[in-house]
Enzyme design. Structure first.
Site, PDB file in Angstrom:
ATOM      1  CB  CYS A 173      -5.486   3.292  18.945  1.00  0.00           C
ATOM      2  SG  CYS A 173      -5.883   1.583  19.293  1.00  0.00           S
ATOM      3  CG  HIS A 232     -14.120  -0.556  -3.590  1.00  0.00           C
ATOM      4  ND1 HIS A 232     -13.946  -0.900  -4.914  1.00  0.00           N
ATOM      5  CD2 HIS A 232     -15.292  -1.122  -3.221  1.00  0.00           C
ATOM      6  CE1 HIS A 232     -14.968  -1.667  -5.308  1.00  0.00           C
ATOM      7  NE2 HIS A 232     -15.794  -1.799  -4.300  1.00  0.00           N
ATOM      8  CB  ALA A 259     -12.245   7.718 -19.581  1.00  0.00           C
ATOM      9  CB  CYS A 292      -2.166   1.299  19.558  1.00  0.00           C
ATOM     10  SG  CYS A 292      -2.750   2.078  21.076  1.00  0.00           S
ATOM     11  CE1 TYR A 340      -3.183  -3.132   0.896  1.00  0.00           C
ATOM     12  CE2 TYR A 340      -4.286  -1.321  -0.223  1.00  0.00           C
ATOM     13  CZ  TYR A 340      -4.255  -2.647   0.158  1.00  0.00           C
ATOM     14  OH  TYR A 340      -5.283  -3.487  -0.192  1.00  0.00           O
ATOM     15  N   GLY A 379     -14.834   3.157 -17.289  1.00  0.00           N
ATOM     16  CA  GLY A 379     -13.572   2.516 -16.919  1.00  0.00           C
ATOM     17  C   GLY A 379     -13.665   1.443 -15.870  1.00  0.00           C
ATOM     18  CB  THR A 380     -15.772  -0.305 -13.931  1.00  0.00           C
ATOM     19  OG1 THR A 380     -15.759  -1.428 -13.043  1.00  0.00           O
ATOM     20  CG2 THR A 380     -17.180  -0.099 -14.472  1.00  0.00           C
ATOM     21  NE  ARG A 383      -2.668  -0.457  -4.870  1.00  0.00           N
ATOM     22  CZ  ARG A 383      -3.828  -0.933  -4.418  1.00  0.00           C
ATOM     23  NH1 ARG A 383      -3.844  -1.868  -3.460  1.00  0.00           N
ATOM     24  NH2 ARG A 383      -4.970  -0.493  -4.899  1.00  0.00           N
TER      25      ARG A 383
HETATM   26  C1  BV8 Z   1     -18.360  -7.831  -0.250  1.00  0.00           C
HETATM   27  C2  BV8 Z   1      -9.750  -1.726  -2.443  1.00  0.00           C
HETATM   28  C3  BV8 Z   1     -19.787  -8.818   1.347  1.00  0.00           C
HETATM   29  C4  BV8 Z   1      -8.577  -2.622  -2.101  1.00  0.00           C
HETATM   30  C5  BV8 Z   1     -11.150  -3.113  -3.893  1.00  0.00           C
HETATM   31  C6  BV8 Z   1     -18.579 -14.029  -6.532  1.00  0.00           C
HETATM   32  C7  BV8 Z   1     -19.617 -13.302  -7.094  1.00  0.00           C
HETATM   33  C8  BV8 Z   1     -19.930 -12.025  -6.635  1.00  0.00           C
HETATM   34  C9  BV8 Z   1     -19.193 -11.442  -5.615  1.00  0.00           C
HETATM   35  C10 BV8 Z   1     -18.171 -12.169  -5.078  1.00  0.00           C
HETATM   36  C11 BV8 Z   1     -17.852 -13.464  -5.505  1.00  0.00           C
HETATM   37  N1  BV8 Z   1     -16.796 -13.899  -4.772  1.00  0.00           N
HETATM   38  C12 BV8 Z   1     -16.444 -12.950  -3.898  1.00  0.00           C
HETATM   39  C13 BV8 Z   1     -17.284 -11.903  -4.084  1.00  0.00           C
HETATM   40  C14 BV8 Z   1     -17.285 -10.681  -3.383  1.00  0.00           C
HETATM   41  C15 BV8 Z   1     -16.146  -9.795  -3.847  1.00  0.00           C
HETATM   42  C16 BV8 Z   1     -16.011  -9.716  -5.354  1.00  0.00           C
HETATM   43  O1  BV8 Z   1     -16.749  -9.016  -6.029  1.00  0.00           O
HETATM   44  N2  BV8 Z   1     -15.041 -10.471  -5.886  1.00  0.00           N
HETATM   45  C17 BV8 Z   1     -14.830 -10.469  -7.316  1.00  0.00           C
HETATM   46  C18 BV8 Z   1     -13.338 -10.521  -7.620  1.00  0.00           C
HETATM   47  C19 BV8 Z   1     -15.562 -11.665  -7.907  1.00  0.00           C
HETATM   48  N3  BV8 Z   1     -16.503  -8.484  -3.366  1.00  0.00           N
HETATM   49  C20 BV8 Z   1     -16.165  -8.151  -2.119  1.00  0.00           C
HETATM   50  O2  BV8 Z   1     -15.505  -8.838  -1.380  1.00  0.00           O
HETATM   51  C21 BV8 Z   1     -16.700  -6.812  -1.655  1.00  0.00           C
HETATM   52  N4  BV8 Z   1     -17.324  -7.006  -0.385  1.00  0.00           N
HETATM   53  O3  BV8 Z   1     -18.883  -8.433  -1.158  1.00  0.00           O
HETATM   54  O4  BV8 Z   1     -18.728  -7.920   1.045  1.00  0.00           O
HETATM   55  C22 BV8 Z   1     -20.065  -8.640   2.783  1.00  0.00           C
HETATM   56  C23 BV8 Z   1     -21.326  -8.211   3.166  1.00  0.00           C
HETATM   57  C24 BV8 Z   1     -21.596  -8.062   4.505  1.00  0.00           C
HETATM   58  C25 BV8 Z   1     -20.592  -8.322   5.457  1.00  0.00           C
HETATM   59  C26 BV8 Z   1     -19.314  -8.735   5.061  1.00  0.00           C
HETATM   60  C27 BV8 Z   1     -19.046  -8.901   3.718  1.00  0.00           C
HETATM   61  C28 BV8 Z   1     -15.562  -5.816  -1.486  1.00  0.00           C
HETATM   62  C29 BV8 Z   1     -14.993  -5.478  -2.843  1.00  0.00           C
HETATM   63  C30 BV8 Z   1     -13.995  -4.341  -2.690  1.00  0.00           C
HETATM   64  C31 BV8 Z   1     -12.595  -4.866  -2.904  1.00  0.00           C
HETATM   65  N5  BV8 Z   1     -11.628  -3.748  -2.850  1.00  0.00           N
HETATM   66  N6  BV8 Z   1     -10.278  -2.102  -3.761  1.00  0.00           N
HETATM   67  C32 BV8 Z   1      -7.354  -2.288  -2.925  1.00  0.00           C
HETATM   68  O5  BV8 Z   1      -7.458  -1.546  -3.927  1.00  0.00           O
HETATM   69  O6  BV8 Z   1      -6.250  -2.757  -2.525  1.00  0.00           O
HETATM   70  S1  BV8 Z   1     -11.694  -3.531  -5.426  1.00  0.00           S
HETATM   71  C33 BV8 Z   1     -10.421  -3.240  -6.533  1.00  0.00           C
HETATM   72  O7  BV8 Z   1     -10.752  -3.988  -7.660  1.00  0.00           O
HETATM   73  C34 BV8 Z   1     -10.326  -1.830  -7.028  1.00  0.00           C
HETATM   74  O8  BV8 Z   1     -10.561  -0.865  -6.067  1.00  0.00           O
HETATM   75  C35 BV8 Z   1     -11.345  -1.756  -8.117  1.00  0.00           C
HETATM   76  O9  BV8 Z   1     -12.536  -1.243  -7.627  1.00  0.00           O
HETATM   77  C36 BV8 Z   1     -11.549  -3.186  -8.476  1.00  0.00           C
HETATM   78  C37 BV8 Z   1     -11.106  -3.451  -9.880  1.00  0.00           C
HETATM   79  O10 BV8 Z   1     -12.225  -3.176 -10.647  1.00  0.00           O
HETATM   80  P1  BV8 Z   1     -12.180  -2.038 -11.786  1.00  0.00           P
HETATM   81  O11 BV8 Z   1     -12.164  -0.708 -11.152  1.00  0.00           O
HETATM   82  O12 BV8 Z   1     -13.246  -2.348 -12.755  1.00  0.00           O
HETATM   83  O13 BV8 Z   1     -10.779  -2.216 -12.466  1.00  0.00           O
HETATM   84  P2  BV8 Z   1     -10.359  -3.325 -13.507  1.00  0.00           P
HETATM   85  O14 BV8 Z   1      -8.890  -3.287 -13.570  1.00  0.00           O
HETATM   86  O15 BV8 Z   1     -11.069  -4.600 -13.224  1.00  0.00           O
HETATM   87  O16 BV8 Z   1     -10.976  -2.784 -14.893  1.00  0.00           O
HETATM   88  C38 BV8 Z   1     -10.487  -1.579 -15.462  1.00  0.00           C
HETATM   89  C39 BV8 Z   1     -11.335  -1.320 -16.689  1.00  0.00           C
HETATM   90  O17 BV8 Z   1     -10.914  -0.083 -17.252  1.00  0.00           O
HETATM   91  C40 BV8 Z   1     -11.173  -2.363 -17.766  1.00  0.00           C
HETATM   92  O18 BV8 Z   1     -12.448  -2.774 -18.237  1.00  0.00           O
HETATM   93  C41 BV8 Z   1     -10.421  -1.621 -18.886  1.00  0.00           C
HETATM   94  O19 BV8 Z   1     -10.815  -2.046 -20.174  1.00  0.00           O
HETATM   95  C42 BV8 Z   1     -10.855  -0.208 -18.643  1.00  0.00           C
HETATM   96  N7  BV8 Z   1      -9.942   0.825 -19.134  1.00  0.00           N
HETATM   97  C43 BV8 Z   1      -8.588   0.727 -19.301  1.00  0.00           C
HETATM   98  N8  BV8 Z   1      -8.114   1.906 -19.763  1.00  0.00           N
HETATM   99  C44 BV8 Z   1      -9.183   2.749 -19.877  1.00  0.00           C
HETATM  100  C45 BV8 Z   1     -10.340   2.062 -19.479  1.00  0.00           C
HETATM  101  N9  BV8 Z   1     -11.556   2.623 -19.472  1.00  0.00           N
HETATM  102  C46 BV8 Z   1     -11.652   3.906 -19.894  1.00  0.00           C
HETATM  103  N10 BV8 Z   1     -10.587   4.643 -20.287  1.00  0.00           N
HETATM  104  C47 BV8 Z   1      -9.347   4.096 -20.294  1.00  0.00           C
HETATM  105  N11 BV8 Z   1      -8.282   4.832 -20.700  1.00  0.00           N
END
Ligand code: BV8
Length: 251
Positions: free
Chosen positions: A143, A128, A240, A156, A77, A196-197, A80
């Site tokens: 703490c 997030h 974007a 702490c 972290y 962008g997601t 990053r």
């Molecule tokens: C939760 C912080 C429940 C940390 C992040 C199966 C099915 C459904 C859900 C799940 C499952 N198995 C597990 C889950 C849950 C899980 C999940 O979704 N997993 C996924 C992998 C399947 N989700 C969770 O755990 C969430 N919590 O569900 O809790 C709960 C409820 C009650 C009580 C307790 C628990 C928490 C999810 C949050 C995780 N933390 N970030 C860190 O950063 O270190 S998420 C992390 O990944 C990023 O922050 C970001 O949000 C995410 C990546 O996604 P994107 O932003 O879309 O990025 P990505 O790289 O994927 O895509 C980029 C896109 O940009 C691409 O499409 C690309 O083409 C495009 N692009 C590129 N260049 C450009 C562009 N677009 C436009 N212009 C450009 N120039």
């Protein structure tokens, strides 16, 4: 024929998107890592280089990984944070500031880089968390930190609890207020703009579908196809930073 305002070849999809944005009364914007790509911010999957290259991000961005290897995860972290601190918002971030000056907009981001705020966006909903925030893992409630040791999580002085990054890890629920604000925006908008997601991370990825189910039109901006294209009324395939400034007048 070129677009008189912008010198770009007219693209019917861009024209249709412009008309929807112009007519919209309440806009819900959902952004992901792609909106920061042109700022040079690696998506959190790309950030796995060097020391962390051998890890699966969904494994490293978890509380269990942090408890198991606090120094390794803390340094990921810090790495990053340094990367993001060296970047600047790009034209896509600035275009969204312009949009919010013209229309009622709720900006919801999955990103943790804070670039929307640095561009001037206000009331950003961070689903997030934020790379530059920290909080206590466990903790005694009173703490206080000891002098931080570079590269090590602060502890702490009273109870020895460890500080942790202020982001939402996989398996953790989203911040309640942020989640409520995002869901409310999705349910009450007439236009949803998704930028962008990949639409792979839940529950954020479900929000455009919620907007659609509540009668909104959906525009997706992404150079690559994504699962969200199925929900979209208009897909604008491109970066974007190039597309957003063409969708509404810029100051
Ligand atoms: C939760 C912080 C429940 C940390 C992040 C199966 C099915 C459904 C859900 C799940 C499952 N198995 C597990 C889950 C849950 C899980 C999940 O979704 N997993 C996924 C992998 C399947 N989700 C969770 O755990 C969430 N919590 O569900 O809790 C709960 C409820 C009650 C009580 C307790 C628990 C928490 C999810 C949050 C995780 N933390 N970030 C860190 O950063 O270190 S998420 C992390 O990944 C990023 O922050 C970001 O949000 C995410 C990546 O996604 P994107 O932003 O879309 O990025 P990505 O790289 O994927 O895509 C980029 C896109 O940009 C691409 O499409 C690309 O083409 C495009 N692009 C590129 N260049 C450009 C562009 N677009 C436009 N212009 C450009 N120039």
């Amino acid at each position: 024929m070129d677009d008189p305002a912008l010198g770009h070849p007219l693209d019917p999809a861009v024209d249709r998107a412009r008309a929807l944005i112009d007519a919209a009364r309440q806009i819900f914007v959902l952004t992901g890592a792609g909106i920061s790509a042109e700022s040079g911010v690696p998506t959190f999957r790309d950030a796995l280089t060097g020391l962390w290259a051998r890890f699966d991000p969904e494994e490293l961005a978890t509380e269990s990984a942090y408890r198991r290897q606090p120094t390794l995860v803390w340094q990921w972290y810090e790495h990053r944070r340094a990367l993001v601190a060296a970047t600047q918002p790009n034209p896509a971030h600035h275009a969204l500031v312009q949009l919010a000056a013209r229309k009622p907009v709720t900006l919801v981001t999955q990103n943790v880089d804070g670039l929307h705020q640095r561009a001037g966006s206000e009331h950003v909903v961070e689903l997030h968390g934020n790379l530059f925030a920290s909080k206590w893992l466990d903790g005694c409630g009173r703490c206080d930190t000891v002098d931080p040791v570079p590269g090590e999580p602060p502890h702490c002085a009273l109870c020895g609890a460890m500080m942790r990054p202020g982001v939402v890890w996989f398996g953790e629920d989203l911040p309640r207020v942020a989640r409520y604000r995002a869901e409310y925006a999705a349910e009450h908008c007439d236009l949803c703009l998704v930028v962008g997601t990949s639409g792979m991370v839940y529950p954020a990825a479900a929000l455009p579908g919620v907007a659609k189910d509540h009668g909104a039109q959906v525009i997706v901006v992404n150079p690559q196809p994504s699962v969200l294209d199925q929900t979209a009324d208009i897909v604008l395939a491109g970066a974007a930073g190039e597309i957003l400034p063409r969708l509404w007048p810029q100051a």
